[in-house]
Enzyme design. Structure first.
Site, PDB file in Angstrom:
ATOM      1  N   LYS A 158     -11.033 -31.815  64.522  1.00 33.25           N
ATOM      2  CA  LYS A 158     -12.174 -31.361  63.743  1.00 33.25           C
ATOM      3  C   LYS A 158     -13.234 -30.806  64.692  1.00 33.25           C
ATOM      4  O   LYS A 158     -13.697 -31.491  65.603  1.00 33.25           O
ATOM      5  CB  LYS A 158     -12.761 -32.519  62.931  1.00 33.25           C
ATOM      6  CG  LYS A 158     -11.866 -32.983  61.784  1.00 33.25           C
ATOM      7  CD  LYS A 158     -11.836 -31.976  60.657  1.00 33.25           C
ATOM      8  CE  LYS A 158     -11.122 -32.501  59.430  1.00 33.25           C
ATOM      9  NZ  LYS A 158     -11.111 -31.520  58.330  1.00 33.25           N
ATOM     10  N   ASP A 186      -9.734 -27.424  62.982  1.00 32.83           N
ATOM     11  CA  ASP A 186     -10.322 -27.239  61.658  1.00 32.83           C
ATOM     12  C   ASP A 186     -11.833 -27.231  61.806  1.00 32.83           C
ATOM     13  O   ASP A 186     -12.447 -28.251  62.120  1.00 32.83           O
ATOM     14  CB  ASP A 186      -9.885 -28.363  60.711  1.00 32.83           C
ATOM     15  CG  ASP A 186     -10.379 -28.148  59.287  1.00 32.83           C
ATOM     16  OD1 ASP A 186     -11.038 -27.119  59.030  1.00 32.83           O
ATOM     17  OD2 ASP A 186     -10.107 -29.005  58.432  1.00 32.83           O
ATOM     18  N   GLU A 212      -8.256 -23.512  61.270  1.00 32.28           N
ATOM     19  CA  GLU A 212      -8.503 -23.602  59.830  1.00 32.28           C
ATOM     20  C   GLU A 212      -9.965 -23.325  59.502  1.00 32.28           C
ATOM     21  O   GLU A 212     -10.865 -23.869  60.140  1.00 32.28           O
ATOM     22  CB  GLU A 212      -8.104 -25.000  59.356  1.00 32.28           C
ATOM     23  CG  GLU A 212      -8.150 -25.211  57.859  1.00 32.28           C
ATOM     24  CD  GLU A 212      -7.530 -26.540  57.461  1.00 32.28           C
ATOM     25  OE1 GLU A 212      -7.566 -26.860  56.256  1.00 32.28           O
ATOM     26  OE2 GLU A 212      -7.023 -27.265  58.350  1.00 32.28           O
ATOM     27  N   ASP A 237      -8.717 -22.408  53.892  1.00 34.73           N
ATOM     28  CA  ASP A 237      -8.689 -23.656  53.129  1.00 34.73           C
ATOM     29  C   ASP A 237      -9.732 -23.599  52.021  1.00 34.73           C
ATOM     30  O   ASP A 237      -9.426 -23.288  50.875  1.00 34.73           O
ATOM     31  CB  ASP A 237      -8.924 -24.851  54.059  1.00 34.73           C
ATOM     32  CG  ASP A 237      -8.929 -26.187  53.310  1.00 34.73           C
ATOM     33  OD1 ASP A 237      -8.659 -26.204  52.095  1.00 34.73           O
ATOM     34  OD2 ASP A 237      -9.210 -27.226  53.935  1.00 34.73           O
ATOM     35  N   LYS A 261      -4.081 -27.256  48.164  1.00 32.37           N
ATOM     36  CA  LYS A 261      -4.397 -28.653  47.880  1.00 32.37           C
ATOM     37  C   LYS A 261      -4.456 -28.869  46.376  1.00 32.37           C
ATOM     38  O   LYS A 261      -5.071 -28.077  45.648  1.00 32.37           O
ATOM     39  CB  LYS A 261      -5.738 -29.043  48.513  1.00 32.37           C
ATOM     40  CG  LYS A 261      -5.734 -28.993  50.034  1.00 32.37           C
ATOM     41  CD  LYS A 261      -7.087 -29.386  50.611  1.00 32.37           C
ATOM     42  CE  LYS A 261      -7.066 -29.373  52.131  1.00 32.37           C
ATOM     43  NZ  LYS A 261      -8.387 -29.687  52.709  1.00 32.37           N
TER      44      LYS A 261
END
Length: 352
Positions: A158, A186, A212, A237, A261
Site C-alpha cells: 500500500k 496499490d 493499482e 480498481d 469486486k
C-alpha cells in the site's frame, strides 16, 4: 423465500492501513436467504472511503426494496430473482451483491453442489496475494519477510501517501524479500499523475508486477496519461464499478487491467459480465475483495475458480480477521484458499 440480516464487526489481528483509511475491524452486513429448510449467505462490507455505503443503508436496502422485489418468487426462479435484485434500487451495489451471492449460494445448496461447482469449476483451490499496510520502511520490510515466510509469494504494498517516501519504502521491501516474490503496488488514488509516473519509473528496477489505481477514480484522462508513460501495467480498481465504468476505461485507454469486486459491481452475475467484457477487449483481470469475511471472500474465490483471471487475485481480506464470524466456508493455507466441498459456500451459520 425469507431474507434475514446480521450485523458483524470482526476484529483484525493487525490494523489495515491504506492511503484512504485505517481499519481495526471488518464491519459487514451478512445476508441470510432461507427457503424454509436451507439458507444461502451473502455479504455487504462497509467501506466508507471506497463505496460510500453504510451498514445501515445496506440493511435498509435489503430489508426494504430488495425484499419487496423478491416477493412472490420461489427458490427456483434464480434468473428472475437476480434481475429483480439489480433493478430494485439505484446504486447500493454492496447490498445487491450480498443478495445476489445469497441467491447463488442457495441455488447451489438446493442442488447439493459447492458454489464453485455450481459456477462451473472443477478446481478447489485459488491463490491470493497478501497486502502490506502503509507503514515506514523498516516496518514494511519486516512485514514483507514475515509474509513470505507465511507462504505468500505475491505481495501488495500500500502506497499513495507520499510519492518520494513510497519509492524508498518499496525499495526496502524488494531488498528484504529478494528477487523471487512478485511485488505489486496499490496507491488507492493517492498520487497525482506526475507523482505516479515519477514513482513508477523510479521503481523499474524493482520489477513491479502492476500498480493499482494510481490516481483519483474519476480522472480517467489522468490514469491514461500515466498508463501511456510507464511500462508497468496499470490496474483500475475504484474507477470501475459496473459495465459503464469499464467501457469508459476501455475508451480512454486508461488501464491495462481491471480489478472486479463483488461489493462494487453488485454480485456474481454482474462480475461475470465484467470479466467477459474485459477479456473481449484485451483488458487483463483480477478479482479483489474489500475488508470482507469468509462469506464475501468465499464467493469471490468461487468466481475465480470458475472464471480464471489474468493474474493472482487479491483475496486476502478474511486472512486479516482474528476469528471467522461464521462456521464453515473457505480456509487459508498460506497463499492458497481452499474452497469447501460442502454445498454452496459451505457456511453453516454465525460463529457467535
Amino acid at each position: 423465500m425469507k431474507l434475514t440480516t446480521h450485523l458483524i464487526s470482526a476484529p483484525l489481528h493487525t490494523p489495515f492501513i491504506t492511503a484512504l483509511r485505517t481499519a481495526t475491524h471488518a464491519d459487514s452486513l451478512l445476508v441470510e436467504l432461507s427457503d424454509g429448510s436451507l439458507s444461502g449467505w451473502g455479504e455487504a462490507p462497509q467501506v466508507w472511503k471506497v463505496t460510500g455505503e453504510s451498514l445501515a443503508g445496506a440493511q435498509a436496502c435489503v430489508e426494504g426494496p430488495i425484499t419487496a422485489a423478491l416477493d412472490g418468487l420461489g427458490p427456483d426462479d434464480l434468473t428472475e430473482a437476480l434481475r429483480r435484485v439489480q433493478n430494485a434500487v439505484a446504486g447500493n451495489f454492496g447490498a445487491k451483491g450480498a443478495v445476489d451471492t445469497a441467491l447463488h449460494d442457495l441455488a447451489a445448496r438446493r442442488l447439493g453442489v459447492s458454489l464453485h461447482g455450481f459456477l462451473g469449476s472443477t478446481v478447489d483451490t485459488v491463490q491470493t496475494d497478501v497486502t502490506l499496510s502503509v507503514g515506514d520502511a523498516d516496518a514494511l520490510a519486516t512485514a514483507a519477510k514475515a509474509r513470505v515466510a507465511d507462504g505468500f509469494d505475491v505481495l501488495k504494498v500500500k502506497v499513495g501517501t507520499d510519492a518520494a517516501a513510497d519509492v524508498e519504502r518499496v525499495r526496502r521491501v524488494r531488498d528484504a524479500i529478494g528477487p523471487g516474490p512478485r511485488l505489486r503496488l496499490d496507491a488507492n488514488q493517492g498520487w497525482s499523475r506526475r507523482d505516479a509516473v515519477n514513482a513508477i519509473n523510479a521503481l523499474e528496477d524493482c520489477d513491479l508486477e502492476l500498480v493499482e489505481q494510481p490516481v483519483v477514480a474519476a480522472d480517467l484522462e489522468g490514469m491514461a496519461w500515466v498508463t501511456d508513460r510507464v511500462g508497468t501495467p496499470i490496474l483500475a480498481d475504484e474507477s470501475v464499478y459496473g459495465v459503464r465504468d469499464l467501457v469508459a476505461v476501455i475508451r480512454h485507454g486508461a488501464a491495462d487491467m481491471v480489478n472486479v469486486k463483488l461489493a462494487k459491481c453488485g454480485g456474481l452475475a454482474p462480475a461475470r459480465t465484467l470479466l467477459e467484457l474485459a477479456r473481449e477487449h484485451g483488458i487483463r483481470t483480477i478479482v479483489g475483495s474489500m475488508m470482507e469475511s469468509h462469506v464475501g471472500v468465499g464467493a469471490a474465490a468461487a468466481l475465480v475458480a470458475a472464471y480464471p483471471t489474468s493474474a493472482v487475485n487479491d483475496l486476502d481480506a478474511a486472512w486479516w480477521l482474528r476469528d471467522a464470524p461464521v462456521t464453515g466456508g473457505i480456509r487459508y493455507n498460506g497463499a492458497l484458499i481452499r474452497l469447501p466441498f460442502e454445498p454452496g459456500l459451505g457456511v453453516t451459520g454465525l460463529s457467535v
